[in-house]
Design an enzyme around this catalytic site. Structure first.
Site, PDB file in Angstrom:
ATOM      1  CG  HIS A  73      -1.569 -35.100  68.371  1.00 44.85           C
ATOM      2  ND1 HIS A  73      -2.819 -34.384  68.354  1.00 44.85           N
ATOM      3  CD2 HIS A  73      -1.312 -34.883  67.095  1.00 44.85           C
ATOM      4  CE1 HIS A  73      -3.066 -34.165  67.216  1.00 44.85           C
ATOM      5  NE2 HIS A  73      -2.332 -34.395  66.167  1.00 44.85           N
ATOM      6  CG  ASP A  75      -2.277 -36.747  63.796  1.00 46.82           C
ATOM      7  OD1 ASP A  75      -3.066 -35.505  64.013  1.00 46.82           O
ATOM      8  OD2 ASP A  75      -1.029 -36.531  63.483  1.00 46.82           O
ATOM      9  CG  ASP A 197      -1.279 -31.187  64.806  1.00 50.63           C
ATOM     10  OD1 ASP A 197      -0.555 -30.387  64.692  1.00 50.63           O
ATOM     11  OD2 ASP A 197      -1.348 -32.316  64.205  1.00 50.63           O
ATOM     12  CG  HIS A 447      -5.900 -31.902  62.914  1.00 47.08           C
ATOM     13  ND1 HIS A 447      -6.336 -32.647  64.042  1.00 47.08           N
ATOM     14  CD2 HIS A 447      -4.490 -32.337  62.711  1.00 47.08           C
ATOM     15  CE1 HIS A 447      -5.324 -33.246  64.636  1.00 47.08           C
ATOM     16  NE2 HIS A 447      -4.125 -33.278  63.818  1.00 47.08           N
TER      17      HIS A 447
HETATM   18 ZN   LIG Z   1      -2.215 -33.795  64.228  1.00 38.51          ZN
END
Ligand SMILES: [Zn+2]
Length: 1010
Positions: A73, A75, A197, A447
């Protein structure tokens, strides 16, 4: 591309050893074997078959199949900036380097053909891709073709779902999916949406994913009470019917809640970032643990499967920025799979395999069950009692506004690029380009970006990316406006108009104002420009004088600020050029109306136009009543600013308010002040009441002629925290409406959802936070009604909002906090500098329930796509000597009807445009004026700037032709669904049903510009 790869494969050879099935000797090999060997490895792989579900692994139909999903994951900015994450710099902030992750994963996949991996964030992947050699790119294409590397979601980022506008979501998904389509063709097209997420999930997001052609959707975070309930009733997987208007199954999306957010099960995390020990299968070793691990895994798999309905279950094997040393993960997973499956010989009924979200989904689909349906959304999200993630709806309001304003500017940039054609990209002002702003806007949807949950330096970097995107768009606008107007003027973009700064209008004695209107209908727009004191002559495109006035600001902080006001009328998708000349500054004082201070006056303090009257208490200076003169509606409305004292943790819970979480220490907010010092401004073109509440909170309540809404322009900040009290500031409207606990908020700016205080539609809520637990994202509007009268407030950015008491409605406008909320960001939300001082607008509509939608739909559209004001000196050289300059232009041959919104008009490629048309009313929303009825349009000669020579309809993100797109079919337990009608596209008669968006790729020829 597949054929190229195959041709290369045939030519290769000569490597001593081909990879057999699942060896664990990968560690002895160099990270990336020499190329000829790689080709043989690829040859040995299982799937020389078509892409998609056909490349999915085989399962055991009579066993419990555990699908291991190896994933990372990544970001797109959070504790580090996008670049810091990609390159792996700033180790001291966080150990994470995406380039190494991708390098490492590709090597590990090549080491064993049974291994699979998914990748999600195209902002990172595309950057890595462009840095690879042709040979590596060929290898990766082959891995994708064989389903060993699969893309999930495929947006530029994994976007936030609370603070994002649907237009920007569609844009960012289009950008990412287009990269995959261009690079890998159909092989790279993600089948599943993957939002593991984001902090709560909107219904509109599911509707958009569905319209993009996704077969299913997996998410990680849902309310802890909701999850417990679902696990018990086996409703972790459902069919989300995500639109109240779109005909099923257009917005139906199979949706699965993952068992462990997106993390691996306890004790099974084999990353450099984890502490769990590796699998040791040598019984002679004192570290031997294989038997215990296998038993643990078998118990875990069976227990987890109890919450799901099929004989398939999924485990997410990875987490934030994991797989930098992919061998660690894969080596242990290889062993786990081999050891667990070996137990089948001893009677175990568990089969574990490398899989992907798409392959797991495919098995669920084949199970051929009927599924329960969901109609509401997953807001607000709480991960425990007193832990509501409702603060981020408002966090970083300045960034949220900058993002929304940039959406507006990007659409203007896209449209002018489409209308002017190649002349927009190369022209007298240089190279114009919409791509940098498009990419920056896509990044902002992440996000942790527009959500306001990144670290301060990362938020600064997001703003930097937007600012750098504006530049090439400004060049593009100059090129396009010069081309379309026929005059090579020197254009100026006054980017500080929100704080009334524009050097050209403040210094020049004469200048031109070009107002561009991105809507498909004519607009009247009040232009407001800072000027020196004086009398001005303003002329419209036909040379006629238009009424103007100069207003002197009564506020002390903007002393001597004069603003020139005039109303511009601008055609659909076009511009009008107004000229402004300073006549004289001598008699300025005589002609400029003086503001009238209103401190303790006995007569009524009110402003009004032909539609609205707003009355203020002469005692307190607060708004006390709104009257809709047209409809003869009067509503007492008291509006004022309050603040919640942010909790720093207490005896009940240690949870503090922070960037994510809203938790007031008391449920009652405190007034900023119970009264306001007021001053009244009245001219022919504007009426304003200026309210000063405190040194850090003021407001201008405003009415322009012809305006059916009341405008409240608030200025808040810097919020003082010298007393060590974090403060969360709200604007609250209190009315006598009997609302019975119900209020309404929009979902990503599109459909409207009903909210009920202390209530969730699908489970019995145990409410632990009476304020924070009733907060919802307000993207563009919130309203309350008693069934007859409706009070609607529109926002200019995303905010959190609620109706905490009947008849009351509140919006959180700003927050400044002294503690971190322990969700990872590790910084208190304590903005300083420009982010600390925020100005915004609330537009208030008082209407009957029957006509309210027509008002708020059309006003919201005008707010999101406001006209762009561009200044110039005037007197520019002609662009084309044959043609006279034109001062007015419309890109449309005729206006579109009010129910149709031109969502996208943008360049797609040479001679190709992307066009999206949207019906912006919901079913039954406007019964009186029929705005909720289907609309049919003729696209053939819709545009004046170009002629459409061919047209293809696509899915929403433009990565599949509509005619050939097909989705997996899911059966709701509510009975059979209507059959789909055969697809036919007639450009002469394109019908839009309520809330429908139709997407087209058009080949065009630009018309001669004379
Ligand atoms: Zn995230």
């Amino acid at each position: 591309m597949g054929s190229v790869a195959r041709a290369l494969l045939v030519r290769s050879g000569g490597c001593p050893r081909a990879a057999g099935p699942r060896t664990s000797s990968g560690a002895l090999r160099p990270p990336l074997p020499p190329l000829p060997c790689l080709f043989l490895v690829l040859l040995a792989a299982p799937g020389a078959r078509a892409a998609g579900y056909e490349t999915c692994p085989t399962v055991q139909p009579d066993m419990l199949n555990v699908h291991l999903v190896a994933h990372t994951h990544d970001d797109v900015g959070w504790l580090k900036t996008v670049d810091q994450y990609y390159y792996g710099t700033k180790e001291n902030y966080q150990h994470a380097g995406v380039q190494y992750i991708l390098d490492s994963v590709i090597s590990a996949l090549l080491a064993d053909p049974s291994r699979r991996f998914i990748y999600v964030e195209i902002a990172f992947f595309s950057r890595w891709w462009h840095q690879q050699t042709n040979a590596t790119q060929e290898i990766v294409r082959e891995l994708v073709r064989q389903g060993r590397l699969e893309f999930a979601n495929g947006g530029w980022v994994m976007n936030d779902e609370a603070a994002t506008h649907y237009g920007a979501i569609v844009d960012q998904m289009t950008l990412g999916l287009r990269f995959l389509e261009d690079t890998f063709g159909n092989d790279g097209r993600p089948r599943v949406a993957w939002h593991i997420d984001p902090f709560g999930h909107s219904r509109e997001q599911a509707s958009l994913f569905s319209q993009m052609g996704f077969d299913g959707f997996f998410l990680g975070r849902i309310d802890y009470q909701d999850k417990l309930e679902r696990e018990g009733t086996q409703e972790m997987e459902q069919l989300w019917q995500a639109s109240a208007s779109l005909r099923p199954p257009i917005a139906d999306l199979f949706t699965g809640v993952l068992p462990n957010i997106y993390n691996p099960p306890n004790n099974l995390c084999w990353d450099v970032l984890c502490d769990d020990g590796p699998v040791v299968e040598d019984p002679q070793s004192p570290e031997y643990n294989a038997k215990d691990l296998v038993n643990y895994f078998l118990r875990l798999a069976v227990s987890q499967s109890q919450h799901y309905r099929t004989n398939h279950t999924v485990m997410t094997m990875g987490s934030d920025f994991q797989y930098e040393n992919a061998n660690m993960w894969f080596k242990n997973l290889d062993k786990l799979i081999r050891l667990v499956n070996a137990e089948q010989a001893n009677g175990s009924r568990v089969n574990v395999l490398y899989s992907t979200p798409a392959c797991y989904l495919w098995e669920l689909n084949k199970a051929n069950l009927t599924w329960s349906v969901k109609h509401d959304d997953f807001f607000p999200y709480a991960d425990g009692p007193h832990m509501f993630w409702t603060g981020y709806f408002t966090s970083r309001p300045a960034l949220k506004r900058y993002e929304r304003l940039s959406y507006n500017f990007l659409q203007v940039c896209n449209q002018l690029e489409a209308l002017a054609g190649p002349a927009a990209n190369v022209g007298p002002y240089g190279s114009g380009n919409s791509a940098p702003l498009n990419e920056a806007m896509a990044v902002l949807q992440h996000h942790d970006a527009v959500s306001g949950t990144s670290r301060q330096h990362v938020a600064d970097d997001y703003a930097r990316q937007l600012a750098e995107g504006w530049g090439p768009c400004e060049v593009l606008l100059s090129n396009a406006l010069a081309w379309l107007s026929g005059s090579k003027d020197v254009f100026t973009f006054c980017l500080n108009l929100n704080i009334s700064i524009c050097p050209l209008s403040q210094k020049a004695a004469s200048f031109q104002v070009t107002v561009y209107n991105p809507l498909a209908r004519k607009v009247d727009w009040m232009v407001r420009l800072p000027v020196t004191k004086g009398v001005f002559l303003v002329r419209d495109p036909n040379g006629r004088t238009v009424q103007s006035s100069v207003v002197v600001s009564p506020s002390t902080e903007q002393k001597d600020l004069s603003e020139l006001l005039f109303s511009a009328s601008v055609p659909a998708l076009g511009f009008s050029v107004y000229s402004v000349d300073l006549l004289t500054s001598r008699d300025a004082q005589a002609r400029t109306p003086k503001p009238r201070p209103k401190n303790s006056s006995s007569h009524i303090l009110a402003i009004e136009n032909e539609y609205i009257r707003a009355t203020f208490s002469p005692k307190t200076g607060l708004l006390v009543e709104i009257e809709n003169l047209e409809k003869n509606l009067v509503l007492p409305v008291q509006q004022a600013f309050f603040w919640y004292n942010a909790s720093v943790g207490d005896r009940i819970s240690s949870q503090a308010s922070g960037a994510y979480i809203f938790r007031p220490s008391q449920q009652q907010p405190l007034p900023v002040r119970r009264w306001a010092q007021t001053q009244l401004v009245k001219t022919a073109l504007v009426q304003e009441v200026h309210q000063n509440f405190s040194a850090w909170c003021s407001q201008v309540v405003r009415l322009y002629p012809g305006q059916r809404h009341l405008e409240l322009e608030w200025t808040v900040g810097p919020i003082p925290v010298g007393d060590s009290w974090g403060k969360e500031v709200i604007s609250r409207f209190d009315t006598s409406l009997e609302t019975d606990g119900v209020f309404y908020t929009d979902s990503n700016g599109r459909e409207i959802l009903e909210r009920r205080r202390d209530y969730r539609p699908t489970w019995n809520l145990n409410q632990t936070e009476p304020v924070a637990g009733n907060y919802y994202p307000v993207n563009t509007r919130i309203y309350i009604t008693d069934g007859k009268v409706q009070l609607t407030v529109l926002t200019d950015r995303s905010q959190g909002g609620s109706s905490v008491r009947d008849g009351s409605l509140e919006l959180m406008v700003h927050r400044r906090l002294v503690k971190d909320d322990r969700r990872g960001v590790g910084e208190p939300l304590l903005e300083s500098g420009s982010g600390a001082w925020v100005r915004g607008r609330h537009l208030v509509l008082l209407d009957t329930v029957q006509t309210a939608a027509a008002g708020h739909r059309l006003l919201a559209e005008k707010e999101v796509l406001a006209p762009q004001v561009v200044l110039s000196q005037g007197g520019g050289a002609p662009y084309n000597l044959r043609a006279a300059p034109r001062k007015q232009f419309s890109g449309l041959r005729r206006e579109l009807p009010p129910s149709v919104h031109l969502l996208t008009l943008a360049r797609w490629g040479p001679g190709m445009l992307l066009l999206r048309l949207e019906h912006q009313f919901a079913v039954g929303e406007d019964s009186l004026r029929n705005l909720s009825s289907p609309v049919t349009l003729d696209l053939r000669d819709m545009f004046s700037a170009f002629t459409i020579t061919s047209l293809q309809e696509t899915t929403l993100a433009a990565n599949q032709p509509w005619a050939t797109a097909s989705r997996l079919k899911w059966r709701p337990n509510t009975g059979p669904r209507p059959r789909s009608t055969p697809y036919l596209l007639d450009p002469a008669a394109v019908t839009l049903e309520p809330m429908e968006i139709r997407t087209f790729l058009a080949s065009v020829q630009w018309n001669e510009n004379d």
